[in-house]
Design an enzyme around this catalytic site. Structure first.
Site, PDB file in Angstrom:
ATOM      1  N   ALA A   1       8.604  -2.343  -3.903  1.00 39.13           N
ATOM      2  CA  ALA A   1       9.891  -2.036  -4.058  1.00 39.13           C
ATOM      3  C   ALA A   1      10.084  -0.523  -3.657  1.00 39.13           C
ATOM      4  O   ALA A   1      10.978  -0.106  -2.936  1.00 39.13           O
ATOM      5  CB  ALA A   1      10.520  -2.211  -5.640  1.00 39.13           C
ATOM      6  N   THR A   2       9.109   0.315  -4.116  1.00 39.43           N
ATOM      7  CA  THR A   2       9.064   1.822  -3.543  1.00 39.43           C
ATOM      8  C   THR A   2       8.797   1.677  -2.065  1.00 39.43           C
ATOM      9  O   THR A   2       9.059   2.309  -1.478  1.00 39.43           O
ATOM     10  CB  THR A   2       7.966   2.448  -4.394  1.00 39.43           C
ATOM     11  OG1 THR A   2       8.368   2.209  -5.819  1.00 39.43           O
ATOM     12  CG2 THR A   2       8.010   3.891  -3.722  1.00 39.43           C
ATOM     13  N   GLY A   3       7.726   0.798  -1.570  1.00 38.95           N
ATOM     14  CA  GLY A   3       7.426   0.792  -0.396  1.00 38.95           C
ATOM     15  C   GLY A   3       8.511   0.301   0.490  1.00 38.95           C
ATOM     16  O   GLY A   3       8.693   0.870   1.767  1.00 38.95           O
TER      17      GLY A   3
ATOM     18  N   GLU B   1       0.243   0.008   1.610  1.00 36.15           N
ATOM     19  CA  GLU B   1      -0.970  -0.756   0.833  1.00 36.15           C
ATOM     20  C   GLU B   1       0.235  -1.304  -0.342  1.00 36.15           C
ATOM     21  O   GLU B   1       0.124  -0.446  -1.082  1.00 36.15           O
ATOM     22  CB  GLU B   1      -1.987  -0.191   0.582  1.00 36.15           C
ATOM     23  CG  GLU B   1      -2.907  -1.456   0.122  1.00 36.15           C
ATOM     24  CD  GLU B   1      -3.282  -1.569  -1.226  1.00 36.15           C
ATOM     25  OE1 GLU B   1      -2.334  -2.392  -1.846  1.00 36.15           O
ATOM     26  OE2 GLU B   1      -3.972  -1.005  -2.098  1.00 36.15           O
TER      27      GLU B   1
ATOM     28  N   CYS C   1      -5.160  -3.193  -7.278  1.00 33.62           N
ATOM     29  CA  CYS C   1      -4.519  -3.876  -6.234  1.00 33.62           C
ATOM     30  C   CYS C   1      -5.091  -5.374  -5.941  1.00 33.62           C
ATOM     31  O   CYS C   1      -4.471  -6.287  -5.904  1.00 33.62           O
ATOM     32  CB  CYS C   1      -3.865  -2.999  -5.074  1.00 33.62           C
ATOM     33  SG  CYS C   1      -3.013  -1.535  -5.390  1.00 33.62           S
TER      34      CYS C   1
ATOM     35  N   GLY D   1       1.224   1.630  -3.276  1.00 33.28           N
ATOM     36  CA  GLY D   1       1.994   1.387  -4.596  1.00 33.28           C
ATOM     37  C   GLY D   1       2.960   0.074  -4.433  1.00 33.28           C
ATOM     38  O   GLY D   1       2.554  -1.005  -3.852  1.00 33.28           O
ATOM     39  N   SER D   2       4.043   0.080  -5.266  1.00 34.00           N
ATOM     40  CA  SER D   2       4.510  -1.261  -5.411  1.00 34.00           C
ATOM     41  C   SER D   2       5.485  -1.589  -4.298  1.00 34.00           C
ATOM     42  O   SER D   2       5.555  -0.764  -3.334  1.00 34.00           O
ATOM     43  CB  SER D   2       5.625  -0.975  -6.601  1.00 34.00           C
ATOM     44  OG  SER D   2       6.795  -0.333  -6.002  1.00 34.00           O
TER      45      SER D   2
END
Length: 476
Positions: A230-232, A249, A283, A227-228
């Site tokens: 920011a969330t990572g 990833e 991605c 995912g993104s």
């Protein structure tokens, strides 16, 4: 409208609170799914933990046979699941094969094929040292409970990438699908769980608060996230508190460099699908295209011709090659980046305007007269827009391709493969393709560098990432 539930310990669970999932082609509610709470998250992790010792105790051949049962079940339910994907994610149904649109049916075919490919791998002990006094073997052991958090762009395929190696290695799993594509994600999980012992495959669903509960659970032994960034970053911070290992990833902003000896007409189809596969919501799509001055106009013309011949619409209708952007938030981001480029003086060759009507449609868009430093070049658009940047010196293109703080994939396009390979080694990306882009394979390790994440998926290296090493040292 379809209502789904979670699978925990082999039992289907309903919930008092349900969330709507909308069809991005028309904005209508296509299904409903549970908003899990803290009690349900804890129950899913507990079910996985209780099932894990017996699952890990099976030998590899037994787990291999189980994966083939999973693949059989996916194949038996492929058309139904593909229809759900199209209704919820937006991708056209398409077909399977080199002359078919790579849509939802392609994703389901990939889920089956990836499962069977993973089942062909092995985890044999490796002798790392031996002499007359000792013998040292490296064994691979499962972590225990794996939390898998899947995205909305390839909701079933990426779930398979996370879940199947984990269970094959002897782990059990709790999957949390994206809140944008939970209906198809939960239905795939039910199919998988039906071919496995109870508790090996479990799910929770809902908004980001549910994912936070899952990754913060101290009984989770490994986290896999796509995912993104920011969330990572939030997931990594939560994992650090429990010292939970992660595979991350986090996407990228892939550069594609065309060399001056390339044939524009020959490479145009590959560039098109490399950039616009799944409406650019991949991605590892090419998101920045660097072309030499001498080939610029011809490459733009070839891509524009392909776009003009590519029908867009509701993916359930026949003949459609491109669907909508999956969600409104992403649509607005794409539109804002194109508007910013236009305001800064870039040329919108085609597309670039939100159409009237329902759904999250945005036309395939080419942008020229744009340079590095523009938002559309520097920020991952994750949509159907391709900025095309001229260059006069190859060294300049290489430097600009490496300039950003991400590095998932990249590509080099040339009639001279040896020359392209030399350039490829200089690009800062986890994978560099030559005369193709984004062509992942179940036997080839895949992962990013820099802020695109860490850890590998696919093949034996990916299988190792869902295990922990144990050395058995024997004195002779």
């Amino acid at each position: 409208m379809y209502t789904t539930g979670n699978i925990i310990g082999g039992q289907l669970r309903t919930a008092e609170r349900l969330l709507d999932s909308r069809n991005p082609a028309n904005g209508e509610v296509m299904g409903r799914f549970p908003q899990s709470d803290a009690i349900e998250v804890a129950a899913a992790v507990a079910a996985a933990r209780n099932a894990q010792p017996a699952w890990a105790a099976l030998d590899l051949e037994q787990r291999r046979a189980a994966l083939h049962r999973v693949a059989d079940a996916i194949a038996a339910n492929a058309e139904w699941l593909a229809t759900l994907v199209t209704q919820e994610q937006g991708r056209p149904l398409g077909g399977v094969g080199p002359d078919q649109v790579p849509g939802s049916r392609f994703e389901l075919w990939g889920c089956e094929a990836w499962t069977r490919a993973t089942a062909s791998l092995t985890l044999a002990p490796e002798v790392v040292f031996e002499d007359e006094t000792r013998r040292d073997e490296l064994h691979r052991k499962p972590f225990g409970v794996v939390a898998a958090i899947a995205p909305w762009n390839w909701p079933l395929m990426i779930s398979i990438w996370q879940v199947i190696p984990a269970i094959f290695a002897g782990n059990t799993v709790v999957l949390k699908p994206s809140e944008y594509t939970s209906v198809c994600g939960l239905e795939l999980a039910k199919v998988i769980a039906g071919a496995l012992p109870p508790g090996v495959m479990n799910t929770v669903s809902g908004d980001g608060s549910v994912g936070a509960l899952l990754v913060e659970d101290p009984q989770v032994n490994k986290i896999m996230f796509t995912g993104s960034g920011a969330t990572g970053a939030r997931i990594v911070a939560a994992a650090a508190r429990n010292l939970t290992p992660t595979t991350m990833e986090l996407g990228g902003n892939d550069a594609a460099i065309v060399l001056d000896d390339a044939d524009p007409k020959a490479i145009a189809p590959g560039l098109f699908w490399g950039a616009f596969l799944n409406m650019g919501q991949t991605c590892a799509c090419a998101k920045r295209l660097y072309v030499p001055d001498a080939l610029h106009d011809q490459i733009v013309a070839e891509l524009q011709a392909i776009i003009a011949a590519t029908p867009m619409g509701d993916g359930l209708q026949p003949g459609i090659a491109m669907g909508p952007v999956q969600n409104r938030m992403q649509l607005q981001k794409v539109a804002a980046l194109v508007d910013s480029a236009r305001e800064d003086g870039a040329t919108i060759v085609c597309g670039g305007r939100l159409p009237d009507g329902p759904g999250n449609f945005y036309p395939l868009t080419l942008v020229t007269d744009i340079r590095d430093g523009a938002r559309l070049v520097d920020e991952e658009q994750f949509g159907p827009v391709l900025p095309i940047i001229r260059y006069s010196e190859l060294e300049e293109a290489i430097a600009n391709a490496n300039r950003l703080d991400v590095g998932l994939g990249a590509s080099v396009w040339s009639s001279d493969s040896a020359r392209a390979a030399q350039i490829a080694t200089r690009l800062q990306a986890g994978t560099v393709w030559i005369n193709q882009h984004g062509m992942v394979h179940p036997m080839v390790p895949f992962g990013g560098v820099k802020r695109s994440g860490w850890g590998l998926e696919f093949g034996n290296e990916g299988l190792k990432s869902v295990t922990q090493p144990q050395v058995i040292s024997l004195k002779k």
